[in-house]
Write a protein that holds these residues in place. Structure first.
Motif, PDB file in Angstrom:
ATOM      1  N   ILE A 329       0.852  -1.186   0.000  1.00  0.00           N
ATOM      2  CA  ILE A 329       0.000   0.000   0.000  1.00  0.00           C
ATOM      3  C   ILE A 329       0.885   1.233   0.000  1.00  0.00           C
ATOM      4  O   ILE A 329       1.814   1.341   0.804  1.00  0.00           O
ATOM      5  N   ALA A 330       0.608   2.151  -0.905  1.00  0.00           N
ATOM      6  CA  ALA A 330       1.305   3.436  -0.925  1.00  0.00           C
ATOM      7  C   ALA A 330       0.286   4.551  -0.771  1.00  0.00           C
ATOM      8  O   ALA A 330      -0.788   4.507  -1.365  1.00  0.00           O
ATOM      9  N   GLY A 331       0.628   5.551   0.039  1.00  0.00           N
ATOM     10  CA  GLY A 331      -0.251   6.706   0.218  1.00  0.00           C
ATOM     11  C   GLY A 331      -1.285   6.500   1.306  1.00  0.00           C
ATOM     12  O   GLY A 331      -1.342   5.462   1.959  1.00  0.00           O
ATOM     13  N   LEU A 332      -2.107   7.517   1.495  1.00  0.00           N
ATOM     14  CA  LEU A 332      -3.203   7.498   2.463  1.00  0.00           C
ATOM     15  C   LEU A 332      -4.505   7.733   1.718  1.00  0.00           C
ATOM     16  O   LEU A 332      -4.634   8.716   0.978  1.00  0.00           O
ATOM     17  N   ASN A 333      -5.479   6.849   1.921  1.00  0.00           N
ATOM     18  CA  ASN A 333      -6.703   6.905   1.109  1.00  0.00           C
ATOM     19  C   ASN A 333      -7.808   7.774   1.696  1.00  0.00           C
ATOM     20  O   ASN A 333      -8.919   7.816   1.162  1.00  0.00           O
ATOM     21  N   THR A 334      -7.539   8.483   2.776  1.00  0.00           N
ATOM     22  CA  THR A 334      -8.574   9.289   3.430  1.00  0.00           C
ATOM     23  C   THR A 334      -9.197  10.289   2.455  1.00  0.00           C
ATOM     24  O   THR A 334      -8.490  11.059   1.813  1.00  0.00           O
ATOM     25  N   GLY A 335     -10.525  10.245   2.348  1.00  0.00           N
ATOM     26  CA  GLY A 335     -11.241  11.196   1.508  1.00  0.00           C
ATOM     27  C   GLY A 335     -11.465  10.746   0.082  1.00  0.00           C
ATOM     28  O   GLY A 335     -11.984  11.512  -0.740  1.00  0.00           O
ATOM     29  N   TYR A 336     -11.133   9.477  -0.224  1.00  0.00           N
ATOM     30  CA  TYR A 336     -11.314   9.022  -1.610  1.00  0.00           C
ATOM     31  C   TYR A 336     -12.800   8.962  -1.986  1.00  0.00           C
ATOM     32  O   TYR A 336     -13.663   8.743  -1.142  1.00  0.00           O
ATOM     33  N   ASP A 337     -13.078   9.178  -3.270  1.00  0.00           N
ATOM     34  CA  ASP A 337     -14.456   9.089  -3.750  1.00  0.00           C
ATOM     35  C   ASP A 337     -14.572   8.242  -5.015  1.00  0.00           C
ATOM     36  O   ASP A 337     -15.648   8.146  -5.608  1.00  0.00           O
ATOM     37  N   ARG A 338     -13.459   7.632  -5.427  1.00  0.00           N
ATOM     38  CA  ARG A 338     -13.488   6.830  -6.654  1.00  0.00           C
ATOM     39  C   ARG A 338     -12.376   5.786  -6.597  1.00  0.00           C
ATOM     40  O   ARG A 338     -11.279   6.079  -6.110  1.00  0.00           O
ATOM     41  N   ILE A 339     -12.671   4.598  -7.080  1.00  0.00           N
ATOM     42  CA  ILE A 339     -11.684   3.518  -7.135  1.00  0.00           C
ATOM     43  C   ILE A 339     -11.519   3.067  -8.582  1.00  0.00           C
ATOM     44  O   ILE A 339     -12.509   2.806  -9.276  1.00  0.00           O
ATOM     45  N   MET A 350      -3.800  -7.812  -8.651  1.00  0.00           N
ATOM     46  CA  MET A 350      -4.782  -6.741  -8.809  1.00  0.00           C
ATOM     47  C   MET A 350      -4.260  -5.490  -8.119  1.00  0.00           C
ATOM     48  O   MET A 350      -3.478  -5.567  -7.157  1.00  0.00           O
ATOM     49  N   SER A 351      -4.705  -4.351  -8.596  1.00  0.00           N
ATOM     50  CA  SER A 351      -4.409  -3.102  -7.891  1.00  0.00           C
ATOM     51  C   SER A 351      -5.654  -2.229  -7.862  1.00  0.00           C
ATOM     52  O   SER A 351      -6.458  -2.240  -8.805  1.00  0.00           O
ATOM     53  N   PHE A 352      -5.785  -1.505  -6.776  1.00  0.00           N
ATOM     54  CA  PHE A 352      -6.943  -0.646  -6.543  1.00  0.00           C
ATOM     55  C   PHE A 352      -6.424   0.757  -6.248  1.00  0.00           C
ATOM     56  O   PHE A 352      -5.689   0.963  -5.284  1.00  0.00           O
ATOM     57  N   TRP A 353      -6.813   1.711  -7.086  1.00  0.00           N
ATOM     58  CA  TRP A 353      -6.268   3.064  -7.067  1.00  0.00           C
ATOM     59  C   TRP A 353      -7.311   4.029  -6.518  1.00  0.00           C
ATOM     60  O   TRP A 353      -8.435   4.088  -7.014  1.00  0.00           O
ATOM     61  N   TYR A 354      -6.940   4.775  -5.486  1.00  0.00           N
ATOM     62  CA  TYR A 354      -7.857   5.662  -4.777  1.00  0.00           C
ATOM     63  C   TYR A 354      -7.714   7.088  -5.302  1.00  0.00           C
ATOM     64  O   TYR A 354      -6.614   7.658  -5.298  1.00  0.00           O
ATOM     65  N   TYR A 355      -8.829   7.650  -5.722  1.00  0.00           N
ATOM     66  CA  TYR A 355      -8.848   9.030  -6.201  1.00  0.00           C
ATOM     67  C   TYR A 355      -9.810   9.868  -5.371  1.00  0.00           C
ATOM     68  O   TYR A 355     -10.853   9.382  -4.927  1.00  0.00           O
ATOM     69  N   GLN A 356      -9.449  11.123  -5.212  1.00  0.00           N
ATOM     70  CA  GLN A 356     -10.378  12.147  -4.715  1.00  0.00           C
ATOM     71  C   GLN A 356     -10.509  13.164  -5.845  1.00  0.00           C
ATOM     72  O   GLN A 356      -9.569  13.926  -6.113  1.00  0.00           O
ATOM     73  N   THR A 359      -7.426  13.611  -8.183  1.00  0.00           N
ATOM     74  CA  THR A 359      -6.167  13.514  -7.446  1.00  0.00           C
ATOM     75  C   THR A 359      -5.948  12.088  -6.947  1.00  0.00           C
ATOM     76  O   THR A 359      -6.801  11.527  -6.258  1.00  0.00           O
ATOM     77  N   LEU A 360      -4.817  11.502  -7.311  1.00  0.00           N
ATOM     78  CA  LEU A 360      -4.454  10.167  -6.841  1.00  0.00           C
ATOM     79  C   LEU A 360      -3.989  10.249  -5.393  1.00  0.00           C
ATOM     80  O   LEU A 360      -3.081  11.020  -5.060  1.00  0.00           O
ATOM     81  N   LEU A 361      -4.619   9.460  -4.522  1.00  0.00           N
ATOM     82  CA  LEU A 361      -4.293   9.468  -3.097  1.00  0.00           C
ATOM     83  C   LEU A 361      -3.458   8.268  -2.673  1.00  0.00           C
ATOM     84  O   LEU A 361      -2.526   8.407  -1.870  1.00  0.00           O
ATOM     85  N   ALA A 362      -3.820   7.080  -3.187  1.00  0.00           N
ATOM     86  CA  ALA A 362      -3.208   5.856  -2.671  1.00  0.00           C
ATOM     87  C   ALA A 362      -3.436   4.715  -3.649  1.00  0.00           C
ATOM     88  O   ALA A 362      -4.267   4.821  -4.563  1.00  0.00           O
ATOM     89  N   VAL A 363      -2.696   3.640  -3.448  1.00  0.00           N
ATOM     90  CA  VAL A 363      -2.904   2.426  -4.234  1.00  0.00           C
ATOM     91  C   VAL A 363      -2.723   1.216  -3.339  1.00  0.00           C
ATOM     92  O   VAL A 363      -1.836   1.185  -2.492  1.00  0.00           O
ATOM     93  N   ASP A 388      -9.273   7.960 -16.185  1.00  0.00           N
ATOM     94  CA  ASP A 388      -9.685   7.178 -17.348  1.00  0.00           C
ATOM     95  C   ASP A 388      -8.487   6.518 -18.016  1.00  0.00           C
ATOM     96  O   ASP A 388      -8.593   5.410 -18.551  1.00  0.00           O
ATOM     97  N   LEU A 389      -7.338   7.193 -18.001  1.00  0.00           N
ATOM     98  CA  LEU A 389      -6.128   6.626 -18.577  1.00  0.00           C
ATOM     99  C   LEU A 389      -5.665   5.426 -17.757  1.00  0.00           C
ATOM    100  O   LEU A 389      -5.289   4.385 -18.299  1.00  0.00           O
ATOM    101  N   LEU A 390      -5.732   5.566 -16.459  1.00  0.00           N
ATOM    102  CA  LEU A 390      -5.336   4.473 -15.573  1.00  0.00           C
ATOM    103  C   LEU A 390      -6.299   3.294 -15.703  1.00  0.00           C
ATOM    104  O   LEU A 390      -5.891   2.132 -15.625  1.00  0.00           O
ATOM    105  N   ALA A 391      -7.571   3.578 -15.926  1.00  0.00           N
ATOM    106  CA  ALA A 391      -8.572   2.518 -16.037  1.00  0.00           C
ATOM    107  C   ALA A 391      -8.434   1.724 -17.336  1.00  0.00           C
ATOM    108  O   ALA A 391      -8.924   0.592 -17.418  1.00  0.00           O
TER     109      ALA A 391
END
Length: 403
Positions: A329-339, A350-356, A359-363, A388-391
């Motif tokens: 796990i890298a980063g802190l996912n606090t406040g994410y609203d999209r995976i 698998m990887s799960f990327w946290y966005y607010q 803005t990329l918050l964590a993975v 969208d690029l990451l997806a």
């Protein structure tokens, strides 16, 4: 400054005293630890050590000779009972030790179940220190039944060890899902499926009403009315920062021992680092429970003890090992609203990327070191690729670093 005393001989304390010497400090250094063993790694306790794959000596962070060679005084099996800030001394059973600077690296303690619901029965264990794991080790006989209370990383790691050793494993989590406090539903789903594939029964939205037994635990009553027969219980319901000593000394407490950006507490002669310390972060305060933070923060405090005036800026990363899966796990996912979910190059990765927003918050990267390394570099560099690029599975992750 001639005398530096460090209270707490875990990862942070051991890192701090080693850093002081590597920076050339030639004054007196004393490291005080409550446990009667050399400073050791904690993460392998609930995994490789419990499985029998790691010997005690390999747990030690450094050999005993390191401390002697670097003129670091070790006081092990010694408990500090109080701090006299006016006299600048710490009190041990065998006497007082004076300091010019004091550093509290007192870590954290596991939460226990209340005695009123059976928490004091024999056979009820927590996972924190070496003594805890040594006490529960003999319980892991093939075919025994274990109840794990708590679906965080500690509980899941214990469940994985128990399943690998052939035990019947039931895990209860009172929240709606495992890992609810720390991870996205997608990460929870991944690990739920992993554990179920190894025969672990996971009960979510189910609490523990009480444990039963005369002197030793023999059963459990759950909030949904289920009763279980169990041979032993492992409790993984979180930790609390080790603030008792600081609080008794009148230091400011704010979800841990309150420090400034340098690591100094409300007393200018006392510092803190590791699990026990909370520090300024963005618009609030943060306390991180991780090995990397314990090391980095302690080394920063060591530099500041010698006048560096260096602000501590965390670069959070964590890991968990369960079965043959390494979660990074890298980063802190606090406040994410999209995976954003991406499949890796190999089966099960698998990887799960946290966005607010954008803005990329964590993975969270499960068996996907490439995703972890790219994510960590992006986060450390303050870069946020378009979601969208990451997806898009056709996007080469490494290309995102060059954007």
């Amino acid at each position: 400054m001639q005398k530096i005393v460090v209270v707490g001989a875990g990862q942070a304390g051991a890192s701090l005293v080693a850093k002081l010497r590597s920076l050339g400090f030639d004054g007196e250094v004393t490291l005080i630890g409550a446990e009667p063993v050399l400073p050791y790694q904690r993460p392998p306790l609930s995994k490789a050590y419990l499985l029998g794959d790691m010997a005690l000596e390999r747990l030690y962070l450094r050999p005993e000779s390191f401390y002697a060679d670097n003129n670091i005084t070790l006081r092990l099996g010694a408990e500090v009972t109080s701090i006299d800030r006016a006299a600048k001394t710490v009190q041990l059973a065998e006497g007082a030790i004076d300091y010019d600077a004091l550093v509290l690296t007192t870590g954290s303690a596991p939460r226990h179940l209340p005695a009123a619901i059976g928490g004091a029965l024999e056979g009820v264990h927590v996972v924190r220190g070496l003594a805890d794991v040594d006490a529960m080790g003999p319980e892991f006989g093939d075919g025994k039944s274990v109840l794990i209370v708590g679906g965080g990383y500690i509980g899941l790691e214990a469940a994985a060890v128990a399943a690998k050793k052939g035990l019947k494993v039931t895990l209860v989590e009172m929240a709606d899902r495992i890992l609810q406090r720390v991870a996205a539903p997608e990460t929870s789903d991944y690990f739920r499926a992993l554990h179920q594939s190894h025969g672990v029964e996971i009960l979510e939205s189910v609490g523990l009403t009480r444990l039963t037994g005369d002197t030793r635990v023999s059963g459990a009553e759950l909030s949904d009315g289920t009763t279980l027969e169990v041979d032993f219980v492992i409790v993984g319901v979180g930790i609390t920062p080790g603030t008792d000593l600081a609080e008794a000394a009148g230091l400011e407490i704010d979800n841990g021992i309150k420090t400034d950006a340098l690591g100094r507490t409300s007393d200018p002669a006392i510092w803190a680092a590791g699990d026990c310390a909370s520090f300024p972060y963005r618009d609030g305060r943060l306390r991180l429970e991780s090995v990397p933070n314990a090391i980095d923060q302690a080394e920063c405090v060591a530099e500041n003890l010698l006048g560096a005036e260096k602000t501590y800026v965390p670069q959070p990363w964590f890991w968990s090992d369960q079965y043959d899966v390494k979660l990074q796990i890298a980063g802190l996912n606090t406040g994410y609203d999209r995976i954003i979910t991406r499949a890796g190059d190999k089966d099960g990765a698998m990887s799960f990327w946290y966005y607010q927003g954008d803005t990329l918050l964590a993975v969270d990267a499960a068996n996907d070191p490439r995703a972890y390394m790219v994510g960590k570099r992006l986060i450390d560099g303050g870069k946020s690729p378009a979601p969208d690029l990451l997806a898009d599975p056709a996007t080469d992750l490494k290309s995102l670093l060059r954007a």
